[in-house]
Design a protein around this motif. Structure first.
Motif, mmCIF file in Angstrom:
data_model
loop_
_atom_site.group_PDB
_atom_site.id
_atom_site.type_symbol
_atom_site.label_atom_id
_atom_site.label_comp_id
_atom_site.label_asym_id
_atom_site.label_seq_id
_atom_site.Cartn_x
_atom_site.Cartn_y
_atom_site.Cartn_z
ATOM 1 N N GLY A 18 30.637 9.507 74.905
ATOM 2 C CA GLY A 18 29.858 10.236 75.891
ATOM 3 C C GLY A 18 28.473 10.628 75.431
ATOM 4 N N ARG A 19 28.074 11.783 75.903
ATOM 5 C CA ARG A 19 26.686 12.213 75.878
ATOM 6 C C ARG A 19 26.236 12.784 74.536
ATOM 7 N N VAL A 20 25.118 12.271 74.049
ATOM 8 C CA VAL A 20 24.379 12.888 72.949
ATOM 9 C C VAL A 20 23.006 13.240 73.509
ATOM 10 N N ALA A 21 22.567 14.470 73.295
ATOM 11 C CA ALA A 21 21.322 14.922 73.902
ATOM 12 C C ALA A 21 20.597 15.862 72.946
ATOM 13 N N ILE A 22 19.505 16.438 73.434
ATOM 14 C CA ILE A 22 18.726 17.418 72.686
ATOM 15 C C ILE A 22 18.693 18.713 73.487
ATOM 16 N N ASP A 23 19.022 19.814 72.830
ATOM 17 C CA ASP A 23 18.920 21.137 73.444
ATOM 18 C C ASP A 23 17.683 21.853 72.920
ATOM 19 N N PHE A 24 16.959 22.486 73.838
ATOM 20 C CA PHE A 24 15.870 23.382 73.464
ATOM 21 C C PHE A 24 16.242 24.779 73.964
ATOM 22 N N SER A 68 18.457 6.965 72.073
ATOM 23 C CA SER A 68 17.125 6.397 72.211
ATOM 24 C C SER A 68 16.668 5.756 70.901
ATOM 25 N N ASP A 69 15.825 4.741 71.036
ATOM 26 C CA ASP A 69 15.302 4.038 69.872
ATOM 27 C C ASP A 69 13.962 4.657 69.476
ATOM 28 N N ASP A 70 14.014 5.922 69.046
ATOM 29 C CA ASP A 70 12.802 6.655 68.697
ATOM 30 C C ASP A 70 13.155 7.780 67.719
ATOM 31 N N GLN A 71 12.230 8.712 67.515
ATOM 32 C CA GLN A 71 12.461 9.773 66.540
ATOM 33 C C GLN A 71 13.609 10.692 66.931
ATOM 34 N N PHE A 72 13.809 10.931 68.231
ATOM 35 C CA PHE A 72 14.930 11.763 68.653
ATOM 36 C C PHE A 72 16.251 11.038 68.399
ATOM 37 N N ASP A 74 16.686 9.011 65.946
ATOM 38 C CA ASP A 74 16.861 9.204 64.502
ATOM 39 C C ASP A 74 17.450 10.584 64.217
ATOM 40 N N TYR A 75 16.924 11.588 64.892
ATOM 41 C CA TYR A 75 17.349 12.975 64.652
ATOM 42 C C TYR A 75 18.839 13.165 64.897
ATOM 43 N N VAL A 76 19.330 12.707 66.063
ATOM 44 C CA VAL A 76 20.738 12.963 66.373
ATOM 45 C C VAL A 76 21.660 12.118 65.501
ATOM 46 N N THR A 77 21.248 10.885 65.193
ATOM 47 C CA THR A 77 22.081 10.029 64.340
ATOM 48 C C THR A 77 22.183 10.606 62.925
ATOM 49 N N HIS A 78 21.068 11.042 62.395
ATOM 50 C CA HIS A 78 21.073 11.622 61.051
ATOM 51 C C HIS A 78 21.825 12.954 61.036
ATOM 52 N N TYR A 79 21.736 13.712 62.121
ATOM 53 C CA TYR A 79 22.481 14.971 62.215
ATOM 54 C C TYR A 79 23.983 14.689 62.123
ATOM 55 N N PHE A 80 24.448 13.725 62.885
ATOM 56 C CA PHE A 80 25.861 13.325 62.816
ATOM 57 C C PHE A 80 26.247 12.925 61.397
ATOM 58 N N GLN A 81 25.426 12.106 60.781
ATOM 59 C CA GLN A 81 25.749 11.615 59.440
ATOM 60 C C GLN A 81 25.849 12.754 58.441
ATOM 61 N N LYS A 82 24.962 13.736 58.555
ATOM 62 C CA LYS A 82 25.014 14.894 57.658
ATOM 63 C C LYS A 82 26.291 15.706 57.860
ATOM 64 N N GLU A 83 26.834 15.678 59.082
ATOM 65 C CA GLU A 83 28.079 16.389 59.376
ATOM 66 C C GLU A 83 29.314 15.573 59.016
ATOM 67 N N GLY A 96 13.714 1.313 76.323
ATOM 68 C CA GLY A 96 12.898 2.512 76.361
ATOM 69 C C GLY A 96 13.549 3.747 76.951
ATOM 70 N N GLU A 97 14.866 3.725 77.164
ATOM 71 C CA GLU A 97 15.529 4.918 77.708
ATOM 72 C C GLU A 97 15.447 6.068 76.708
ATOM 73 N N ASN A 98 15.378 7.286 77.232
ATOM 74 C CA ASN A 98 15.214 8.477 76.406
ATOM 75 C C ASN A 98 16.497 9.283 76.316
ATOM 76 N N LEU A 99 16.620 10.058 75.256
ATOM 77 C CA LEU A 99 17.708 11.027 75.194
ATOM 78 C C LEU A 99 17.511 12.081 76.280
ATOM 79 N N GLY A 100 18.622 12.559 76.833
ATOM 80 C CA GLY A 100 18.544 13.660 77.782
ATOM 81 C C GLY A 100 18.034 14.919 77.093
ATOM 82 N N LEU A 101 17.210 15.672 77.794
ATOM 83 C CA LEU A 101 16.672 16.927 77.275
ATOM 84 C C LEU A 101 17.217 18.079 78.105
#
Length: 336
Positions: A18-24, A68-72, A74-83, A96-101
């Motif tokens: 399912g969903r991986v996104a970015i929370d602000f 997404s194939d961008d810095q975000f 990278d962020y969520v993938t690396h976050y998972f790996q660290k966990e 070019g699809e983006n992560l949900g914000l």
């Protein structure tokens, strides 16, 4: 009594889809979003939060998703790996699809709202070919998030994962996870939610989410009747949540257990459900009774709503158990 058998020889405790996104989340608390100027960034998305929660609780977790194939991305993938979460089946989008914000609004400890941006979103680009039967076969249980059913091709990918889990006798957990965005109609919601619910071993949702699931079949409205309906299809445990009123687990032998929320100094009104799900599922997989699983789930939910974040605030097992001991010493038993 154990209602579900989890094969303890499997490599993964839980694989989620399912969903991986970015929370602000605003640092400017207790004010409207329009005047909030400062935010903290966190990994988000209900199944992603649950994955982090399970990993923090000591479980081995895998995930199936598109990011997404961008810095975000990278962020969520690396976050998972660290966990310690396996990312071998998280793929990058190609167009070019983006992560949900998600921008959250914390007006008060009891009033929060969420503003989502989900047009051309990466998680709904998950394709059926991204779902690998050999990967599914390695897990004790599969969790499908209802948001994955909102549009194609993610919808077909989720249904393929469901079919492969059933083929290989893998228990399926359905977290209804309703979000209004992306869905076209309530009938569409009911069609796909009910298809998955009817083949799930555990269903987790609010009263509103069960009403949406049952729309075409005829809304029960009564929690016990809803549980009987889905258990008639073979579901073993149905959990219906009522927020501050607590939640009830209905088991396939006709029993039911209700847990009250653990008292806490709330900071926000969201995130509790993801903490609840991770601790409840962990307890079931580890052989705890349903009342014990409810207690763990309720405790984790209370801990999450008292924190600023969701994923970053997921507790360890020792932290949850310490919280339960302290709360029960003050307030007594929570499970009715």
């Amino acid at each position: 009594m154990q209602y579900i058998t989890f094969d303890q020889t499997k490599e993964y405790d839980l694989i989620l889809l399912g969903r991986v996104a970015i929370d602000f989340n605003p640092v400017d608390l207790n004010r409207p979003l329009e005047v909030s100027a400062n935010f903290n960034k966190y990994l988000g998305g209900s199944p992603a939060n649950i994955a982090v929660g399970m990993a923090r609780l000591g479980k081995k977790v895998g995930f199936i998703a598109r990011v997404s194939d961008d810095q975000f991305g990278d962020y969520v993938t690396h976050y998972f790996q660290k966990e310690g979460i396996d990312t071998s089946h998280i793929s990058r989008c190609r167009n070019g699809e983006n992560l949900g914000l998600t921008f959250t609004e914390i007006i008060s400890p009891s009033e929060s709202r969420i503003l989502m941006y989900r047009d051309g979103v990466a998680d709904l680009m998950l394709e059926p070919e991204d779902v690998d039967e050999e990967y599914i076969k390695k897990t004790k249980a599969l969790l499908i998030s209802g948001t994955a059913l909102a549009a194609s091709p993610s919808r077909e990918a989720a249904l393929k994962a469901l079919m492969l889990a059933k083929k290989n006798h893998i228990p399926v957990i359905f977290d209804i996870d309703y979000r209004a965005y992306t869905w076209k109609s309530e009938d569409e919601i009911s069609v796909y939610y009910s298809l998955v619910a009817a083949q799930s071993d555990v269903i987790l949702g609010s009263r509103e989410e069960f009403d949406l699931t049952e729309r075409i079949l005829g809304v029960c409205g009564d929690d016990g009747e809803s549980a009987k309906r889905w258990q008639g299809y073979g579901c073993k445990i149905v959990v219906i949540k009522h927020g501050k009123e607590g939640s009830t687990a209905y088991t396939c032998d006709g029993s039911h257990y209700t847990v009250k929320p653990f008292p806490t100094n709330a900071m926000k009104g969201f995130g509790g459900g993801d903490g609840y799900a991770s601790s409840f599922i962990r307890a079931l997989i580890d052989g705890c009774s349903v009342p014990q699983a409810l207690e763990y789930g309720s405790a984790s939910a209370s801990m999450l709503i008292s924190a600023h974040s969701c994923s970053a605030a997921m507790p360890t097992l020792s932290e949850v158990e310490a919280f339960i001991r302290e709360e029960k010493a003050k307030y007594g038993e929570m499970v009715v």
